[in-house]
Motif scaffolding. Structure first.
Motif, short mmCIF file in Angstrom:
data_model
loop_
_atom_site.label_atom_id
_atom_site.label_comp_id
_atom_site.label_asym_id
_atom_site.label_seq_id
_atom_site.Cartn_x
_atom_site.Cartn_y
_atom_site.Cartn_z
N LEU A 83 0.77 -1.33 -0.06
CA LEU A 83 -0.10 -0.03 -0.04
C LEU A 83 0.73 1.29 -0.04
O LEU A 83 1.91 1.40 0.55
N SER A 84 0.37 2.24 -0.78
CA SER A 84 0.99 3.60 -0.70
C SER A 84 0.00 4.67 -0.60
O SER A 84 -1.17 4.44 -0.24
N GLY A 85 0.24 5.90 -1.00
CA GLY A 85 -0.63 7.06 -0.87
C GLY A 85 -0.25 7.83 0.32
O GLY A 85 0.10 7.43 1.43
N PRO A 86 -0.92 9.21 0.42
CA PRO A 86 -0.62 9.78 1.48
C PRO A 86 -1.02 9.39 2.95
O PRO A 86 -0.30 9.60 3.82
N ALA A 87 -2.12 8.82 3.02
CA ALA A 87 -2.52 8.30 4.34
C ALA A 87 -1.77 7.10 4.74
O ALA A 87 -1.36 7.16 6.08
#
Ligand code: FAD
Length: 421
Positions: free
Chosen positions: A252-256
């Motif tokens: 998983l990645s992304g800002p959160a």
């Protein structure tokens, strides 16, 4: 020739420190191993440079900097968010605010931020040496005496500012070389670890839900906004965030996710789970009630058609598979148990964290020079009176959103102006 101040590392912190010291009249040399200044700065904010955050120096939110946040009080009071915005405006970079207080140059160009700093260096007659890699710092009689470059050249100074950054994105020049020098000079280094990085899950994408376990394929590339993520250990919630997530090939990645990663890294010695809530705005029992009502109202619909209005097409097969409900079933025929399974699949989509992606993909380095050995009012080493430290080399880091560059502007400015020469 002895310089008043030798600054090692031409990233954001070093450029700010060198410019400020030059502005106060010091004869300054800035030494950078790359053939250009601020290589990492150019990559920030996907090339747009989120250079500060309106919340970064606010008393109510400064806690985002974690356990060492108090160290920043003094530097922020001398050169905080407003000073940073004014500084860049003075050098021709107007800014704009985006969501969550993030501030970017109006032009959306990180290059403009670097250009402003280069102008600052020129205006204040800072001498810049590019392609000059420091291999050693030499101390004599409790003072730093000189630096030695890899080509053997020795450079003498009355004062030294070290701003060589952390270990993340090493291709930009930040390889953590100063940790070794500073440790051998007697400074304590808190073990550097990657922070603000994607999380690898075990194995991708094995999902746990309601006691069942399924490998859910083809989620790679799926990007979703307003998603709840909670970190669990021994069935206890440790922390949570809401925001954008992206499914990658191995996790998983992304800002959160990136914001949570530093904390997840601290817990990984024991099994750690990431519970994804695709509908965080509604609590699970209320969500089940909503499903019941919707199923009643659209009783002729097939489940897969109903879900198509609720989740992205790429996520749909995973939710169906995880719930175990036949996608062809008419929603009016769905039982209570099946409804609960659907609600769990959408609100308790759980993955086991395996590891962080590592320094190559980490936006910042947590750990670094122990701040207990640095005077927070001046950035002066408490061991060597003519040694100063600024930027990511210090054991300071914040979440995404412009918080990390604000550390660089504030500590760099304070270091540059605190040197006596
Ligand atoms: C992809 C990416 C995106 C990011 N986006 C943002 C963002 O939008 N907003 C934000 O706030 N933060 C962001 N960050 C974090 C931010 O870039 C860093 O916190 C910041 O660059 C740290 O600045 P620094 O001056 O301390 O160190 P660095 O920027 O790492 O600069 C250190 C410099 O020292 C030089 N150096 C190292 N060793 C030697 C040596 N031995 N001799 C001579 N020179 C040496 C290096 O070449 C380098 O130029 C991002 C980071 C990455 C990787």
């Amino acid at each position: 020739m002895i310089y008043d101040i030798v600054v090692v590392g031409g990233g954001p912190a070093g450029m700010m420190a060198a410019g400020r010291a030059g502005e106060l009249g010091a004869r300054v040399l800035l030494v950078e191993k790359n053939q250009q200044l601020g290589a990492k700065l150019l990559a920030t904010g996907h090339g747009r440079c989120n250079f500060t955050n309106l919340q970064a120096d606010k008393k109510e939110t400064i806690g985002v900097y974690g356990k060492n946040f108090k160290f920043l009080f003094s530097a922020f009071s001398k050169f905080g968010v407003a000073s940073s915005i004014n500084f860049f405006s003075k050098f021709g970079v107007e800014s704009k605010e985006e969501d969550r207080g993030r501030v970017f140059p109006l032009s959306d160009k990180a290059g403009d931020i670097r250009e402003a700093l280069v102008k600052y260096l020129k205006k204040n007659s800072v001498e810049v040496r590019l392609g000059a890699e420091v291999k050693e710092i030499v101390a004599k009689d409790k003072k730093i005496e000189k630096i030695i470059l890899t080509n053997g050249e020795e450079i003498l100074g009355r004062n030294f500012i070290i701003s060589t950054g952390g270990k993340s994105y090493p291709e930009t020049g930040s390889t953590g070389s100063a940790y070794g020098w500073l440790e051998s000079l007697g400074h304590k280094i808190i073990a550097p670890r990657p922070a603000l990085t994607p999380i690898v899950v075990k194995p991708p994408h094995q999902v746990w839900c309601g006691g069942k376990e399924k490998i859910v394929k083809k989620l790679e590339g799926l990007s979703l906004e307003n998603i709840g993520i909670s970190v669990y250990q021994n069935d206890k919630k440790i922390m949570s965030r809401t925001g954008e997530i992206i499914f990658t090939a191995d996790g998983l990645s992304g800002p959160a996710i990136i914001d949570l990663s530093g904390h997840v890294g601290e817990f990984l010695l024991e099994p750690t789970f990431l519970k994804i809530d695709f509908k965080p705005e509604i609590e699970i029992s209320k969500f089940e009630e909503k499903l019941q009502k919707d199923f009643h109202q659209s009783h002729n619909k097939m489940l897969k058609n109903y879900l198509a209005g609720l989740v992205q097409p790429k996520l749909l097969p995973a939710i169906i598979e995880l719930s175990g409900v036949n996608e062809q079933k008419q929603v009016s025929d769905i039982t209570k148990v099946e409804r609960q399974a659907l609600a769990r699949a959408l609100k308790e989509f759980t993955l086991e964290a395996k590891e962080l992606k590592g320094f190559n993909k980490a936006m910042v380095t947590a750990g670094g020079v122990d701040i207990k050995e640095v005077d927070s009012r001046t950035m002066r080493s408490k061991i060597y009176e003519n040694l100063f430290l600024a930027g990511e080399i210090l054991d300071l880091d914040g979440p995404t959103g412009g918080y990390n560059l604000q550390i660089c502007w504030s500590t760099g400015f304070v270091a540059g102006e605190s040197v006596t020469f």
